[in-house]
Design a protein around this motif. Structure first.
Motif, short mmCIF file in Angstrom:
data_model
loop_
_atom_site.label_atom_id
_atom_site.label_comp_id
_atom_site.label_asym_id
_atom_site.label_seq_id
_atom_site.Cartn_x
_atom_site.Cartn_y
_atom_site.Cartn_z
N PRO A 164 0.67 -0.88 0.27
CA PRO A 164 0.03 -0.23 0.09
C PRO A 164 0.79 1.29 0.00
O PRO A 164 2.05 1.53 0.74
CB PRO A 164 -0.89 -0.31 1.06
N ALA A 165 0.32 2.77 -0.79
CA ALA A 165 1.12 3.26 -0.73
C ALA A 165 1.29 4.53 0.19
O ALA A 165 1.96 5.11 0.85
CB ALA A 165 0.04 4.54 -2.08
N ASP A 166 0.27 3.59 1.44
CA ASP A 166 0.62 4.30 3.14
C ASP A 166 1.54 4.21 3.69
O ASP A 166 1.83 4.25 4.75
CB ASP A 166 -1.06 4.84 2.98
N ARG A 167 2.30 3.30 3.08
CA ARG A 167 3.10 2.05 4.38
C ARG A 167 4.83 2.62 3.47
O ARG A 167 4.82 2.83 2.55
CB ARG A 167 3.08 0.70 4.24
N GLY A 168 5.85 2.68 4.46
CA GLY A 168 6.51 3.30 4.61
C GLY A 168 7.24 1.69 4.02
O GLY A 168 7.24 0.87 4.98
N THR A 206 11.62 0.35 -8.28
CA THR A 206 9.95 -0.38 -7.66
C THR A 206 9.19 0.26 -6.75
O THR A 206 7.96 0.28 -7.10
CB THR A 206 10.53 -1.75 -6.87
N PHE A 207 9.94 0.93 -5.62
CA PHE A 207 8.93 2.38 -5.17
C PHE A 207 9.23 3.87 -4.93
O PHE A 207 9.76 3.81 -3.41
CB PHE A 207 9.14 1.44 -3.06
N SER A 208 9.35 3.83 -6.41
CA SER A 208 9.35 5.12 -5.76
C SER A 208 8.79 6.45 -5.34
O SER A 208 8.78 8.02 -6.04
CB SER A 208 9.98 5.64 -7.66
N GLY A 209 7.60 6.05 -5.72
CA GLY A 209 6.34 6.84 -5.47
C GLY A 209 6.41 6.69 -3.27
O GLY A 209 4.98 7.43 -2.65
N GLN A 210 7.26 5.99 -2.60
CA GLN A 210 7.08 5.75 -1.25
C GLN A 210 7.94 6.07 -0.40
O GLN A 210 9.33 6.06 -1.46
CB GLN A 210 6.51 4.21 -0.85
N PRO A 211 8.28 6.51 1.14
CA PRO A 211 9.23 6.77 1.51
C PRO A 211 9.83 5.57 2.09
O PRO A 211 9.43 4.65 1.85
CB PRO A 211 8.75 7.20 2.93
N GLY A 259 12.96 9.59 -1.60
CA GLY A 259 11.87 10.61 -0.78
C GLY A 259 11.68 11.03 0.47
O GLY A 259 10.38 11.08 0.42
N GLY A 260 12.69 11.81 1.05
CA GLY A 260 13.23 12.48 2.43
C GLY A 260 13.68 12.24 2.82
O GLY A 260 14.29 10.91 2.67
#
Length: 262
Positions: A164-168, A206-211, A259-260
């Motif tokens: 899920p996108a809201d998971r780090g 693979t997870f470019s949109g997540q922290p 990502g931060g």
């Protein structure tokens, strides 16, 4: 005759024998586990994993191959790594839950300790080698932390994972060092199997949109050029070395984020 070719008491249970020699793919007895600790580190209890000394974990039915005994992260180090990861993860933006990924599972001991420290986290590990997978899958069934262990190449399997996108996402990066480690000159991050930079790049895409929080296990001496290459791939990084013995063979962790920044 080389002392490693002998039998009995004249055999030295060291990194060479267990990682590259005759014991590489053998399941070690408890006595051999203790011999490795004594011969290599002056401590028969050295291979403490899953929160237990050798006699305890062996008594529960947990078994290790020679190479896994060398490459596993023992409790004293895995505990510190888990604590530091949890401390940094708490500072990541807009993230309250995490998926912890171990692309090169081995014994799963570091992942076990990360999950002990990081609340609201689920753990998934990948192991390509069928021998290591079979033993580790059996071993983790005895533990008090839930770890999903999958056999296969992390590169292919992660692409089909829906996190899920809201998971780090926390990634413990510890591919086999093999000949990448020279205790005199240090660890070359470009020569691990696969190279550290390749792992960071692939998972970053693979997870470019997540922290993303990467924790890469390193040796106390690291090839400076290879370290600079990895740091160029992330937004922030910090190198920490843990002084756990007097042998000059300490390990550490390269913490890094994409990502931060913390």
């Amino acid at each position: 005759m080389d002392e490693r070719e002998g039998n009995g008491e004249d055999v030295v249970y060291d990194r060479a024998l267990l990682l590259h020699g005759a014991k590489r793919n053998e399941v070690l007895t408890l006595e051999e586990i203790r011999r490795y600790g004594s011969d290599s580190f002056g401590d028969a209890e050295y291979v403490r994993i899953y929160g237990m000394p050798p006699a305890q974990w062996y008594g529960r039915g947990i078994r290790l191959l020679g190479r896994t005994a060398v490459e596993c992260t023992r409790d004293a180090l895995a505990d510190l790594i888990g604590s530091d990861i949890a401390s940094l993860a708490a500072k990541m933006p807009s993230t309250s839950s995490f998926t912890v990924i171990d692309p090169f599972a081995g014994s799963c001991n570091t992942l076990y300790w990360v999950l002990r420290h990081l609340v609201k986290a689920e753990g998934i590990a990948f192991e390509l080698d069928p021998l290591v997978y079979a033993l580790s899958n059996r071993n983790i069934a005895f533990l008090d932390q839930k770890i999903e262990l999958v056999q296969g190449d992390y590169q292919t399997l992660l692409e089909n994972r829906n996190i899920p996108a809201d998971r780090g996402v926390v990634v413990f990066v510890a591919p086999p060092w093999g000949t990448a480690l020279d205790e005199r000159v240090g660890l070359d991050l470009r020569r691990t199997t696969p190279p550290i930079g390749e792992v960071v790049s692939r998972i970053g895409r693979t997870f470019s949109g997540q922290p993303l929080l990467f924790a890469t296990q390193v040796y106390e001496k690291v090839n400076p050029a290879s370290l600079a290459d990895v740091r160029a791939l992330v937004d922030w990084s910090e190198l920490r070395i843990y002084r756990l013995n007097d042998e000059g063979r300490n390990h550490g962790i390269l913490l890094a984020t994409r990502g931060g920044t913390p």
